[in-house]
Structures are given as C-alpha cells and as structure tokens.
Motif scaffolding. Sequence first.
Motif, mmCIF file in Angstrom:
data_model
loop_
_atom_site.group_PDB
_atom_site.id
_atom_site.type_symbol
_atom_site.label_atom_id
_atom_site.label_comp_id
_atom_site.label_asym_id
_atom_site.label_seq_id
_atom_site.Cartn_x
_atom_site.Cartn_y
_atom_site.Cartn_z
ATOM 1 N N VAL A 173 0.802 -1.163 0.076
ATOM 2 C CA VAL A 173 -0.150 -0.003 -0.011
ATOM 3 C C VAL A 173 0.991 1.368 -0.071
ATOM 4 N N ASN A 174 1.911 1.392 0.586
ATOM 5 C CA ASN A 174 2.805 2.315 0.674
ATOM 6 C C ASN A 174 3.578 2.735 -0.577
ATOM 7 N N ALA A 175 3.672 1.498 -1.335
ATOM 8 C CA ALA A 175 4.544 1.823 -2.480
ATOM 9 C C ALA A 175 3.491 2.686 -3.442
ATOM 10 N N PHE A 176 2.212 2.528 -3.359
ATOM 11 C CA PHE A 176 1.122 3.269 -4.059
ATOM 12 C C PHE A 176 1.508 4.689 -4.078
ATOM 13 N N ASP A 177 2.174 5.247 -2.922
ATOM 14 C CA ASP A 177 2.520 6.705 -2.716
ATOM 15 C C ASP A 177 3.942 6.896 -3.148
ATOM 16 N N ASP A 178 4.780 5.903 -3.420
ATOM 17 C CA ASP A 178 5.991 6.022 -3.866
ATOM 18 C C ASP A 178 6.220 6.341 -5.474
ATOM 19 N N LYS A 179 6.444 7.340 -5.823
ATOM 20 C CA LYS A 179 6.581 7.326 -7.369
ATOM 21 C C LYS A 179 7.718 6.924 -7.713
ATOM 22 N N LYS A 180 8.973 6.445 -7.134
ATOM 23 C CA LYS A 180 9.931 5.500 -7.307
ATOM 24 C C LYS A 180 9.870 4.072 -7.501
ATOM 25 N N GLU A 181 8.595 3.771 -6.914
ATOM 26 C CA GLU A 181 8.252 2.025 -7.031
ATOM 27 C C GLU A 181 6.987 2.017 -7.377
ATOM 28 N N ASN A 182 6.740 1.046 -8.195
ATOM 29 C CA ASN A 182 5.481 0.534 -8.782
ATOM 30 C C ASN A 182 4.628 -0.309 -8.045
ATOM 31 N N GLY A 183 3.537 0.394 -7.493
ATOM 32 C CA GLY A 183 2.518 -0.552 -6.527
ATOM 33 C C GLY A 183 2.160 -1.909 -6.788
ATOM 34 N N TYR A 184 1.907 -2.037 -7.918
ATOM 35 C CA TYR A 184 1.305 -3.120 -8.458
ATOM 36 C C TYR A 184 2.514 -4.390 -8.702
ATOM 37 N N LYS A 185 3.687 -3.638 -8.973
ATOM 38 C CA LYS A 185 5.037 -4.685 -9.081
ATOM 39 C C LYS A 185 5.213 -5.371 -7.483
ATOM 40 N N LYS A 186 5.169 -4.346 -6.461
ATOM 41 C CA LYS A 186 5.347 -4.466 -5.142
ATOM 42 C C LYS A 186 4.365 -5.367 -4.803
ATOM 43 N N GLU A 187 3.160 -5.366 -5.207
ATOM 44 C CA GLU A 187 2.066 -6.109 -4.554
ATOM 45 C C GLU A 187 2.302 -7.548 -5.049
ATOM 46 N N ILE A 188 2.776 -7.773 -6.594
ATOM 47 C CA ILE A 188 3.011 -9.064 -7.383
ATOM 48 C C ILE A 188 4.187 -9.864 -6.404
ATOM 49 N N GLU A 189 5.138 -8.903 -6.033
ATOM 50 C CA GLU A 189 6.272 -9.448 -5.412
ATOM 51 C C GLU A 189 6.097 -10.111 -3.798
ATOM 52 N N ASN A 190 5.280 -9.150 -3.167
ATOM 53 C CA ASN A 190 4.971 -9.427 -1.996
ATOM 54 C C ASN A 190 3.940 -10.601 -1.785
ATOM 55 N N PHE A 191 2.877 -10.750 -2.675
ATOM 56 C CA PHE A 191 2.026 -11.737 -2.767
ATOM 57 C C PHE A 191 2.704 -13.051 -2.930
ATOM 58 N N GLY A 192 3.716 -13.074 -3.936
ATOM 59 C CA GLY A 192 4.711 -14.229 -4.069
ATOM 60 C C GLY A 192 5.500 -14.722 -2.708
ATOM 61 N N LYS A 193 5.719 -13.737 -2.014
ATOM 62 C CA LYS A 193 6.605 -14.078 -1.039
ATOM 63 C C LYS A 193 6.136 -14.695 0.246
ATOM 64 N N SER A 194 4.576 -14.394 -0.132
ATOM 65 C CA SER A 194 3.698 -14.927 1.181
ATOM 66 C C SER A 194 3.805 -16.410 1.063
ATOM 67 N N PHE A 195 3.997 -16.850 -0.072
ATOM 68 C CA PHE A 195 3.724 -18.469 -0.172
ATOM 69 C C PHE A 195 4.926 -19.081 0.464
ATOM 70 N N GLY A 196 6.038 -18.518 0.618
ATOM 71 C CA GLY A 196 7.045 -18.884 1.397
ATOM 72 C C GLY A 196 7.130 -18.916 3.015
ATOM 73 N N THR A 197 5.937 -18.341 3.348
ATOM 74 C CA THR A 197 6.054 -18.085 4.900
ATOM 75 C C THR A 197 5.152 -19.219 5.533
ATOM 76 N N ASN A 198 5.783 -19.627 6.936
ATOM 77 C CA ASN A 198 4.824 -20.441 7.700
ATOM 78 C C ASN A 198 3.592 -19.938 8.057
#
Length: 260
Positions: free
Chosen positions: A215-240
């Motif tokens: 969500v914070n990436a939405f406000d960050d012009k240096k970062e693509n919010g959709y890209k961050k969502e995809i990245e963190n969605f994927g990372k979630s699958f590796g968690t306990n």
Amino acid sequence: MNYENITCDKEQGVAQLTINRPKKLNALNRETLKEINDAIKILESDDEVKVIILTGSGEKAFVAGADIAEFADFSVEKGTELAQKGHQEVFDKIALLKKPVIAAINGFALGGGLELAMAAHFRIASDNAKMGLPETSLGVIPGYGGTQRLTQLVGRGRALEMIMTAGMINANQALQYGLVNHVVPQDELLVFANDLAQKITKNSLVAISYAIEAVNAFDDKKENGYKKEIENFGKSFGTNDFKEGTQAFLNKRKPSFPNS
C-alpha cells in the motif's frame, strides 16, 4: 520504558503509546519527538507487540500542534532541518512501520498533531475531535508531511481548502472526507481502538506487513505499487503463516499464526 512526555503500555499484543503533556494539550516539542522515536524503535523490535495505538492524554487533545516557542526564531536552514529530521525520525518511521499503527484521535489534532495522526495506518476519532492544519495562519506551511498525506486522504481540493483557510473540521466532516474511518463517543474510543487492534492480531502479521509495504508503494513515485503487490504476494507463499492459514482453512479450524 520511562519517559517524561509519553507513556507506553502493553497488553494482549497491543501497545498504547500516549502523548502525555496535558497541560500543553500534548503539543509536540523536540523532546517529545525524540521519545516517540525511541519508543517506536523499541516497539518495532518487540515480538510481543503486534499492533500500536497512538493517542493523547486527557479529554481535550490528541496533539494540539507543535510547540511554537521552540522554532519561532529559526532560520531557513534550521527550519529545513527541523522538517527533515521530523520526517526521518518520527512521521515517515510510523508510516513505513511494518506493524499496524492506529491513531485514536481524542480531541484536537492540529498541525503536527494531525500530521502525526495521518502518519498512522488509519484513524478513528472521538465525537468531540477537531482537526486542521493551521500553519498558514503562522506564515508557514505544514512541514511534517501534511501537504502530502492530507491530499492523498481527502483529495486535492479539500486539502488545499483546509490548508489555505487554516480552519478546523469536526469529526463527522473528517469521516465524510475519508480522513478518519470511524467516529465514536469519547468514552468508547480506546475500547473501540483496542477491539480493532485485537481483530488485527488474529491475522498473519507477516501478511499484514507485506500489505502495508504494498500500500505504501502506491504513494512512492519511485516504486510501482502493482509490482510490489505481485512481489509480496509471491513472498507470502514462502511463509509459515501461509502454510498455517491454508491448512487451517482446509481443516475448518481457526489458524494459529507463527508470524514467520
């Protein structure tokens, strides 16, 4: 944790950080900001703390602004340093914190006080709350993120009107504007905040931290919010937590997240 200007209490995974300068309507001075910074660092690393509630002492004010006497004679350089340090050490630190922060606005939230509340991840207000950014009446502008966060929360036109008029809005207007999520009677504010916090603690704190980051990436012009969502969605699958959450769902039981 022993402080002069704030208090910090923990119970059932929830920390309540209270600005405690009632005689000054909880106004922010340099020492208070230092103490908030220190407390946030400690709470961030405390595994027992899952959610933070930020509020003010007494029934009149959340934080009624900054301590004007401290910067009345500042130069351009000192003013710039004041804002930059405030962003880095308190306001951005709260906004970027991976643990949820709820602002419980229990009265006046003006200037730096409203900016502090806006740095939290969301806000609830007592029915007597008043909010505003009166800085232009002092010949200055909001310096702790107010021009940016208010615009993101209520829209450009309303933000500019509030800043230009230096006026206050009441709790119901703040609710209508989307500045706060809920308005409740003052004597129910902290109970309501704690109920919300307890609901949050039942979910995966790892997933919540990933969501805050996206969500914070939405406000960050240096970062693509959709890209961050995809990245963190994927990372979630590796968690306990993901393993526990999905197994609990499939086995029709409540999850017990290890938060890892």
